[in-house]
Structures are given as structure tokens and as C-alpha cells.
Scaffold this motif. Structure first.
Motif, short mmCIF file in Angstrom:
data_model
loop_
_atom_site.label_atom_id
_atom_site.label_comp_id
_atom_site.label_asym_id
_atom_site.label_seq_id
_atom_site.Cartn_x
_atom_site.Cartn_y
_atom_site.Cartn_z
N THR A 187 37.94 29.57 31.72
CA THR A 187 37.83 28.68 32.73
C THR A 187 38.86 27.81 32.73
O THR A 187 38.89 26.96 31.76
CB THR A 187 36.50 28.17 33.12
N SER A 188 39.91 27.68 33.40
CA SER A 188 40.79 26.64 33.54
C SER A 188 40.39 25.59 34.70
O SER A 188 39.17 25.80 35.40
CB SER A 188 42.18 27.23 34.14
N ALA A 189 41.10 24.60 34.43
CA ALA A 189 40.68 23.50 35.33
C ALA A 189 40.88 23.73 36.96
O ALA A 189 40.16 23.41 37.62
CB ALA A 189 41.47 22.20 34.99
N ASP A 190 41.89 24.57 37.31
CA ASP A 190 42.35 24.95 38.44
C ASP A 190 41.11 26.07 38.97
O ASP A 190 40.52 25.62 40.14
CB ASP A 190 43.64 25.80 38.59
N TYR A 191 40.57 26.96 38.10
CA TYR A 191 39.62 27.79 38.59
C TYR A 191 38.40 26.99 38.88
O TYR A 191 37.41 27.05 39.76
CB TYR A 191 39.21 29.00 37.44
N GLY A 193 38.25 23.79 39.61
CA GLY A 193 38.25 23.13 40.88
C GLY A 193 38.42 23.69 42.27
O GLY A 193 37.76 23.27 43.17
N GLU A 194 38.98 24.84 42.23
CA GLU A 194 39.21 25.68 43.22
C GLU A 194 38.22 26.70 43.65
O GLU A 194 38.07 27.07 44.91
CB GLU A 194 40.69 26.23 43.25
N ALA A 199 32.02 26.50 45.56
CA ALA A 199 31.11 27.41 45.67
C ALA A 199 29.64 27.22 45.53
O ALA A 199 28.82 27.41 46.15
CB ALA A 199 31.41 28.65 45.02
N LEU A 200 29.60 26.39 44.45
CA LEU A 200 28.32 25.51 43.85
C LEU A 200 27.87 24.88 45.06
O LEU A 200 26.75 24.48 45.43
CB LEU A 200 28.49 24.80 42.81
N ARG A 201 28.86 23.62 45.67
CA ARG A 201 28.45 22.79 46.53
C ARG A 201 27.99 23.35 47.92
O ARG A 201 26.99 23.05 48.60
CB ARG A 201 29.69 21.79 46.83
N LEU A 301 40.39 17.56 27.02
CA LEU A 301 38.98 17.74 27.67
C LEU A 301 38.49 16.75 28.59
O LEU A 301 37.74 17.29 29.68
CB LEU A 301 37.88 17.89 26.45
N HIS A 302 38.62 15.54 28.20
CA HIS A 302 38.23 14.41 29.27
C HIS A 302 39.08 14.70 30.49
O HIS A 302 38.49 14.40 31.85
CB HIS A 302 38.24 13.29 28.54
N ASP A 303 40.24 14.87 30.50
CA ASP A 303 41.42 14.85 31.56
C ASP A 303 40.87 15.92 32.58
O ASP A 303 40.88 15.97 33.65
CB ASP A 303 42.70 14.61 31.33
N ARG A 304 40.82 17.09 31.82
CA ARG A 304 40.35 18.39 32.62
C ARG A 304 39.26 18.52 33.14
O ARG A 304 38.99 19.07 34.39
CB ARG A 304 40.87 19.74 31.75
N PHE A 305 38.21 18.17 32.36
CA PHE A 305 36.67 18.61 32.80
C PHE A 305 35.79 17.17 32.94
O PHE A 305 34.74 17.32 33.35
CB PHE A 305 36.06 19.47 31.80
#
Length: 335
Positions: A187-191, A193-194, A199-201, A301-305
Motif C-alpha cells: 500500500t502506497s501513501a497515494d493508494y 489517501g486516494e 471509501a472508509l469514510r 513512516l511518520h510522513d507517509r502514514f
């Protein structure tokens, strides 16, 4: 973020138990065990008896290899043995394994999983309240529970249910019926976030309050250049392995790498495993893994997630230096 430790997938139950004791002693918040060569519930029963305060997670138990009653009993027992420290992580696995390895039915996995969790909760509710069990769904029917077979209410409550999900339908199912989502290592940061978070929200009516996101993130660590080179090659191979699975193609498509997914899938069918890692370019590696010294990995890790993920563990498909991993944990907590 809470920082968890994940047991090596090839470890024996006794080795997992020892790893959990060590993880608790050095200060990890949680401990996860996968289901590959051994039964995850048996393994975590050992872990529960050997530890006192670290949380325990099945990461994941294969839901469709079982039925809701089986899982309800197993999870209830682990919650009792661990005195309320268990987190039930469930995943669907993929069709060939369910049909050909487990000889179990496969159809509409997201809908089946959503009903599986609903049935699980209905069984727990019957045990807690004594009300009649009357679950009738499309995939599962549970309509018999007598006092002789009911364990009664669990004094520690029911464990939280967390679903592993990648595709949109399963993510939405998790949002509707689960207490948390287990984010796949590919899972990338883009996937995230986008695709995943929107979908969860939507599935949860706009809010993720009270809903947990946990992730095992791929990292490249090594005490010296030689160790880092071995780690990087292992991570490239793991990315290639996951990316060859059709279920994960949407993740690659987010970055315009659908052709890579097709190419890797073809190579996997030819059993060209040794060559697949070479298909993972630096751009692909950087999208799905974070490399560097412990401080750089923790910062990445902190910056991405950090804004979305509540619990994180390090995914290292190689023999990682435990001091390097401990340094990442320490740096993450400082952040």
C-alpha cells in the motif's frame, strides 16, 4: 502511532512465543502473528500465556477456511486466555487457496466477509445475553445454541474485529461491520489517501472516529551496506510477489503500473520467481518501501502514514537487525 512487532511468517509456535516475550520486554505495544505454516490461534494461545500486557493480534486468520461459529469460539477463548488483550484480525485469502488448499466455497468475498462478521457478532450476542440464536444470511445460517455449548458472556468483552482489505468492496465492508482495517503491506501513501480512506469514510458516514487502521509497512534496513543490499533485494522480491496477484492490481494502477502487474502475473504463472524482483524499479520500490538508517525510516513512516495509521509494524522479508528495528521503534515514538 502505536508500534507493534510482527512474528516472522516461517517461525514455529515456540519461536513465535519467544519472539512475543522479547517484544513485550523491549517495549512494543502489540504483537501480531500470521497464519501460514501453523494455526494462528494455537500459536497465540501460547503467546497469551507467556505475556502479560502486550496486545495480541491474528494478522491474519483466514476467515473463509472456517465458519463464523468456529471463529467465534476461538476468538472468545483467546480473549479469555489473554484477559482482554486479543484483536481478531481476519482476511479472506484468495480464491485458489480457499478452493484448492482448504476445499471451501468461494464467492463474492466482500459480501461473504461482511456477513461472516455479522454472524460472528450475532453468536457473541447470544452468548452474552442468552437470546435465541437466529442468524439467517445468504452464506451462513446459525440457528442453534443451547446452554451446554454456550460459554456465556466474556468477562473481558468481545475482541475488536479488524479486517484485511485492499479492494474497494472489501474496504467498504470493513467500514460497515469491523472495528478496524488491516492495511496491506503493498500500500502506497497515494493508494491509502486516494482509495482506502475515502471509501472508509463513505462507508462509515464520513467519520473514522473509533475506527482503527493498522499497517505492516515494508522497510529496508541494514547495519552496513552489504546488509542493506540484501534487504533491498528481498523487499523487491516481496513487492514483485504481491504485485503479481490480480487482487492487488488496483494498487499498481493508481501509479500507472498496470502493465507491470500483468507482466509479473505472467511471470508467476511461469514460476519465474527468481527473475521477478528485477522488474521492480527504484520508483516502484520507493512507492512501497522506505529505506535508510533507523531515523530516516521512522521519519518516512511518520510522513507517509502518521496522519492516518494508528498502529504500525515493520515488514521485513529478510533477517532484520534487531537493534536497527529497535532504533526505528524508538524514533517513531519520539515523533
Amino acid at each position: 502511532m502505536l508500534v507493534d512487532f510482527t512474528a516472522p511468517v516461517a517461525a514455529s509456535p515456540a519461536e513465535v512465543e519467544a519472539a512475543a516475550v522479547s517484544a513485550e520486554q523491549v517495549g512494543y505495544d502489540g504483537f501480531a502473528a500470521a497464519e501460514t505454516r501453523h494455526d494462528v490461534f494455537t500459536t497465540l494461545a501460547l503467546v497469551a500465556r507467556a505475556t502479560t500486557h502486550i496486545t495480541l493480534q491474528s494478522g491474519i486468520a483466514v476467515a473463509f477456511a472456517r465458519n463464523p461459529m468456529n471463529v467465534a469460539v476461538l476468538a472468545n477463548d483467546l480473549q479469555l486466555i489473554s484477559e482482554g488483550r486479543f484483536r481478531l484480525g481476519l482476511g479472506s485469502q484468495v480464491k485458489p487457496h480457499i478452493e484448492r488448499r482448504f476445499a471451501m466455497p468461494w464467492s463474492r468475498p466482500a459480501a461473504r466477509m461482511e456477513e461472516f462478521v455479522a454472524a460472528l457478532r450475532a453468536i457473541w450476542r447470544t452468548w452474552a445475553t442468552g437470546e435465541r440464536l437466529a442468524f439467517r444470511g445468504e452464506f451462513y445460517r446459525h440457528t442453534l445454541m443451547t446452554d451446554f455449548f454456550s460459554p456465556g458472556p466474556n468477562p473481558f468483552g468481545n475482541p475488536p474485529v479488524e479486517l484485511a482489505a485492499v479492494g474497494d468492496l472489501m474496504v467498504r465492508a470493513a467500514g460497515r461491520v469491523a472495528d478496524g482495517l488491516l492495511v496491506h503491506p503493498l500500500t502506497s501513501a497515494d493508494y491509502l489517501g486516494e482509495r482506502i480512506l475515502p471509501a472508509l469514510r463513505e462507508a462509515r458516514g464520513g467519520s473514522l472516529d473509533g475506527f482503527s487502521l493498522a499497517m505492516s509497512a515494508m522497510v529496508v534496513l541494514g547495519a552496513d551496506e552489504q546488509q542493506r543490499a540484501r534487504a533491498e533485494q528481498a523487499v523487491r522480491g516481496q513487492i514483485a510477489f504481491y504485485a503479481s496477484t490480480p487482487a492487488y492490481r488496483p494498487v499498481l494502477e493508481t501509479h500507472g503500473w498496470g502493465d507491470l502487474a500483468d507482466r509479473l502475473n505472467g511471470m508467476s504463472r511461469r514460476q519465474a520467481w527468481a527473475d521477478m524482483a528485477n522488474e521492480i524499479t527504484d520508483d516502484v520500490l520507493d512507492a512501497f518501501a522506505i529505506a535508510g538508517d533507523p531515523a530516516a525510516v521512522a521519519a518516512g513512516l511518520h510522513d507517509r502514514f502518521g496522519s492516518a495509521i494508528d498502529r504500525i509494524s515493520l515488514y521485513t522479508p529478510y533477517e532484520a537487525d534487531r537493534y536497527q528495528m529497535a532504533a526505528v521503534r524508538t524514533a517513531l515514538r519520539k515523533d
